[in-house]
Scaffold this active site. Structure first.
Site, PDB file in Angstrom:
ATOM      1  N   CYS A 163      35.934  70.790   8.946  1.00  0.00           N
ATOM      2  CA  CYS A 163      35.794  69.609   8.090  1.00  0.00           C
ATOM      3  C   CYS A 163      36.254  70.001   6.690  1.00  0.00           C
ATOM      4  O   CYS A 163      36.134  71.166   6.303  1.00  0.00           O
ATOM      5  CB  CYS A 163      34.326  69.187   8.069  1.00  0.00           C
ATOM      6  SG  CYS A 163      33.905  67.978   6.819  1.00  0.00           S
TER       7      CYS A 163
ATOM      8  N   ALA B 239      14.758  48.625  18.441  1.00  0.00           N
ATOM      9  CA  ALA B 239      14.283  49.463  19.555  1.00  0.00           C
ATOM     10  C   ALA B 239      15.405  50.078  20.380  1.00  0.00           C
ATOM     11  O   ALA B 239      15.292  50.207  21.601  1.00  0.00           O
ATOM     12  CB  ALA B 239      13.337  48.659  20.438  1.00  0.00           C
TER      13      ALA B 239
ATOM     14  N   ASP C  43      12.172  48.697   5.385  1.00  0.00           N
ATOM     15  CA  ASP C  43      11.681  48.456   6.743  1.00  0.00           C
ATOM     16  C   ASP C  43      10.170  48.264   6.660  1.00  0.00           C
ATOM     17  O   ASP C  43       9.538  48.552   5.639  1.00  0.00           O
ATOM     18  CB  ASP C  43      12.086  49.620   7.670  1.00  0.00           C
ATOM     19  CG  ASP C  43      12.090  49.190   9.130  1.00  0.00           C
ATOM     20  OD1 ASP C  43      11.667  48.049   9.427  1.00  0.00           O
ATOM     21  OD2 ASP C  43      12.511  49.985   9.992  1.00  0.00           O
TER      22      ASP C  43
ATOM     23  N   ASP D  25       8.013  43.685  13.283  1.00  0.00           N
ATOM     24  CA  ASP D  25       8.370  43.384  14.670  1.00  0.00           C
ATOM     25  C   ASP D  25       7.777  44.448  15.593  1.00  0.00           C
ATOM     26  O   ASP D  25       7.434  45.546  15.148  1.00  0.00           O
ATOM     27  CB  ASP D  25       9.898  43.353  14.822  1.00  0.00           C
ATOM     28  CG  ASP D  25      10.563  44.624  14.286  1.00  0.00           C
ATOM     29  OD1 ASP D  25      10.131  45.109  13.222  1.00  0.00           O
ATOM     30  OD2 ASP D  25      11.488  45.146  14.937  1.00  0.00           O
TER      31      ASP D  25
ATOM     32  N   CYS E 148      32.063  71.592   3.018  1.00  0.00           N
ATOM     33  CA  CYS E 148      32.725  72.517   3.945  1.00  0.00           C
ATOM     34  C   CYS E 148      33.913  73.215   3.307  1.00  0.00           C
ATOM     35  O   CYS E 148      34.307  74.293   3.754  1.00  0.00           O
ATOM     36  CB  CYS E 148      33.145  71.779   5.207  1.00  0.00           C
ATOM     37  SG  CYS E 148      31.725  71.082   6.057  1.00  0.00           S
TER      38      CYS E 148
ATOM     39  N   CYS F 262      35.222  68.237   3.826  1.00  0.00           N
ATOM     40  CA  CYS F 262      34.395  67.568   2.816  1.00  0.00           C
ATOM     41  C   CYS F 262      34.086  68.571   1.700  1.00  0.00           C
ATOM     42  O   CYS F 262      34.306  69.773   1.867  1.00  0.00           O
ATOM     43  CB  CYS F 262      33.123  67.014   3.456  1.00  0.00           C
ATOM     44  SG  CYS F 262      31.814  68.220   3.718  1.00  0.00           S
TER      45      CYS F 262
HETATM   46  N1  GUN Z   1      13.811  51.287  13.109  1.00  0.00           N
HETATM   47  C1  GUN Z   1      14.311  51.725  14.298  1.00  0.00           C
HETATM   48  N2  GUN Z   1      14.073  50.801  15.258  1.00  0.00           N
HETATM   49  C2  GUN Z   1      13.428  49.771  14.670  1.00  0.00           C
HETATM   50  C3  GUN Z   1      12.939  48.514  15.161  1.00  0.00           C
HETATM   51  O1  GUN Z   1      13.050  48.165  16.343  1.00  0.00           O
HETATM   52  N3  GUN Z   1      12.338  47.690  14.228  1.00  0.00           N
HETATM   53  C4  GUN Z   1      12.206  48.044  12.934  1.00  0.00           C
HETATM   54  N4  GUN Z   1      11.623  47.183  12.091  1.00  0.00           N
HETATM   55  N5  GUN Z   1      12.661  49.227  12.457  1.00  0.00           N
HETATM   56  C5  GUN Z   1      13.270  50.068  13.324  1.00  0.00           C
HETATM   57 ZN    ZN Z   2      31.939  68.825   5.928  1.00  0.00          ZN
END
Ligand code: GUN
Ligand code: ZN
Length: 479
Positions: free
Chosen positions: A276, A193, A90, A125, A281, A278
């Site tokens: 659970c 977002a 990201d 962004d 757990c 897993c």
């Molecule tokens: N991680 C959570 N929301 C967003 C977003 O709107 N844009 C980016 N680039 N990363 C995110």
């Molecule tokens: Zn578990």
């Protein structure tokens, strides 16, 4: 659009697909656990044991620290993190949202992602939050789109590029953003977002944001839902066409003592049992988890991938919508999301495939399912003349003297008895509720209106409310 995504199976607007990256294929739907190189809850090399195929990390966090930046440039991102599968990076947009202090231009951060060997890069962004003014959302979206257009001139080697769809809670802007992202041409289309919507359980708005974004995208585009990581909402999001999720939630929730299940979240202090099986757990007790947040994080990851596997099985079976209805009945806000999704059945119907597994009528929301809408469109194709009897399948009534016999079955209405074993009329419907009868009676009336030359006789099911009989009386002889 993208040639890096292949769709193998479909159900509702959901699909099983393959996303091809330089470090291997990601089978979707799946979740990319967020790895923070500064705070390691689970070693990246162990992620595959939970079912993770790929991970996501924040390139801005790496860029900002000279130690991490130099190591990433020298050895590459995969060596730095100790993970040899696909890695998505990201851009720092989330820091932009949280602290508004990102000082690196989009182009530079994308070039950095490519230089350190990321498999999927994201430009910078602007994550416009919900409920801002239209003019702010529009202005910020234009900046995001301008940055995305600039990406086309950058040589990113074999790194796939993601083009985030923004537009706040304005569905018109989301659709426009998606159309522009598609026009520019990206390998992956994240919907951005939405974290604030999920944090405040605004699933109704989330559904509208997802659907309006999807409506502007090519149906072949792989779609990522940024920041979604709770297993209780995956089925709904997948059914609306989201293929990838990323989540720090497994770790963030654990830090707060929150134990995830596909039915919701428990606080570890409130748990008397671990519901659970897993590996965590089944080998620990509640006290162990109370004392060690890493154990909760590990359980959370298992819970996430268990749900993903169930969703994939449901897509293969054609029973994803049944799972969506079950999951959405575990929280009132999810139920609001389900109702919002049902309002988009017309769109789902256009992308859905048929036939699938038996339609289960599981409550009033099932009356608005895409299969029911589809039948409504098909009604005008039937042509009847002479005398037509409409009755329930098991109603004992002599059909002598009738030219046609139709089954009556809510929520569909009436259809030729010969189709009763075919999808979707072989539906399991054991109780007619008000909504199912409303749709069924409307459909019967439409069928009669489409066949003015025929004479219809309707055998009233026992206990059917008077208001429905009164409506039908205007069109058919009621017996
Ligand atoms: N991680 C959570 N929301 C967003 C977003 O709107 N844009 C980016 N680039 N990363 C995110
Ligand atoms: Zn578990």
């Amino acid at each position: 659009m993208s040639t890096v995504f292949e769709i193998l199976n479909k159900d509702c607007a959901g699909r099983i697909g393959k996303l091809y990256t330089a470090h291997g294929v990601i089978e979707t739907p799946t979740v990319l656990p967020v790895i923070n190189p500064n705070i390691e809850f689970i070693a990246p090399s162990e992620l595959k044991n939970y079912g993770a195929q790929a991970l996501i990390t924040n390139s801005y966090t790496i860029y900002r620290s000279s130690r991490l930046r130099n190591a990433a440039i020298d050895t590459g991102l995969h060596t730095l993190l100790g993970f040899n599968g696909p890695i998505m990076t990201d851009s720092g947009s989330f820091q932009l949202y949280l602290y508004n202090d990102v000082d690196v231009p989009s182009e530079q951060i994308v070039k950095f992602q490519s230089a350190i060997g990321s498999d999927i890069g994201v430009p910078l962004d602007i994550p416009t939050p919900p409920d801002v003014s239209f003019s702010r959302a529009e202005k910020e979206l234009e900046i995001t789109l301008q940055r995305l257009r600039e990406m086309k001139d950058i040589d990113c080697g074999d790194m796939l590029l993601a083009g985030p769809v923004q537009g706040s809670t304005f569905t018109r802007l989301r659709k426009h953003a998606a159309e522009e992202v598609c026009k520019i041409g990206f390998d992956l289309c994240p919907i951005g977002a939405v974290v604030p919507l999920m944090e405040s359980y605004r699933y109704r708005d989330l559904v509208d944001v997802i659907v309006s974004s999807k409506q502007g995208l090519s149906p072949c585009a792989p779609v990522h839902l940024f920041g979604a990581g709770h297993p209780m909402m995956f089925a709904l999001a997948v059914a609306l066409g989201c293929d990838l999720f990323d989540s720090a939630a497994y770790a963030l929730y654990a830090r707060d003592g929150r134990y995830m299940t596909s039915r919701g979240t428990y606080h570890i202090e409130d748990l008397h049992y671990l519901p659970c099986s897993c590996p965590v757990c089944s080998s620990c007790d509640v006290k162990d988890l109370k004392d060690d947040v890493k154990l909760i994080a590990r359980h959370n990851l298992y819970a996430i991938f268990e749900e993903i596997l169930l969703i994939k099985q449901c897509i293969k079976d054609g029973s994803l919508w049944e799972l969506v209805e079950q999951r959405c009945r575990s929280h009132p806000s999810l139920l609001a999301g389900l109702k919002a999704a049902v309002k988009h059945s017309g769109w789902i119907e256009r992308v859905d495939s048929m036939p699938k597994s038996t339609f289960f009528y599981c409550g009033s929301e099932s009356a608005g399912r895409s299969e029911v809408l589809r039948y409504n469109r098909y009604i005008e194709r039937f042509e009847f003349s002479g005398k037509v009897l409409i009755k329930e399948r098991y109603e004992k009534m002599d059909a002598d003297g009738f030219d046609y016999v139709l089954d009556f079955k809510p929520p569909f209405g009436a259809y030729p008895a010969l189709l009763r074993e075919s999808y979707p009329f072989n539906a399991e419907v054991n109780d007619y509720d008000y909504e199912a009868l409303c749709v069924a009676v409307d459909n019967v009336i439409r069928l009669i209106q489409c066949n003015p030359g025929a004479l219809f006789v309707f055998k009233k099911p026992s206990g059917m409310k008077k208001e429905f009989t009164q409506q039908l009386k205007l069109y058919a002889e009621i017996v």
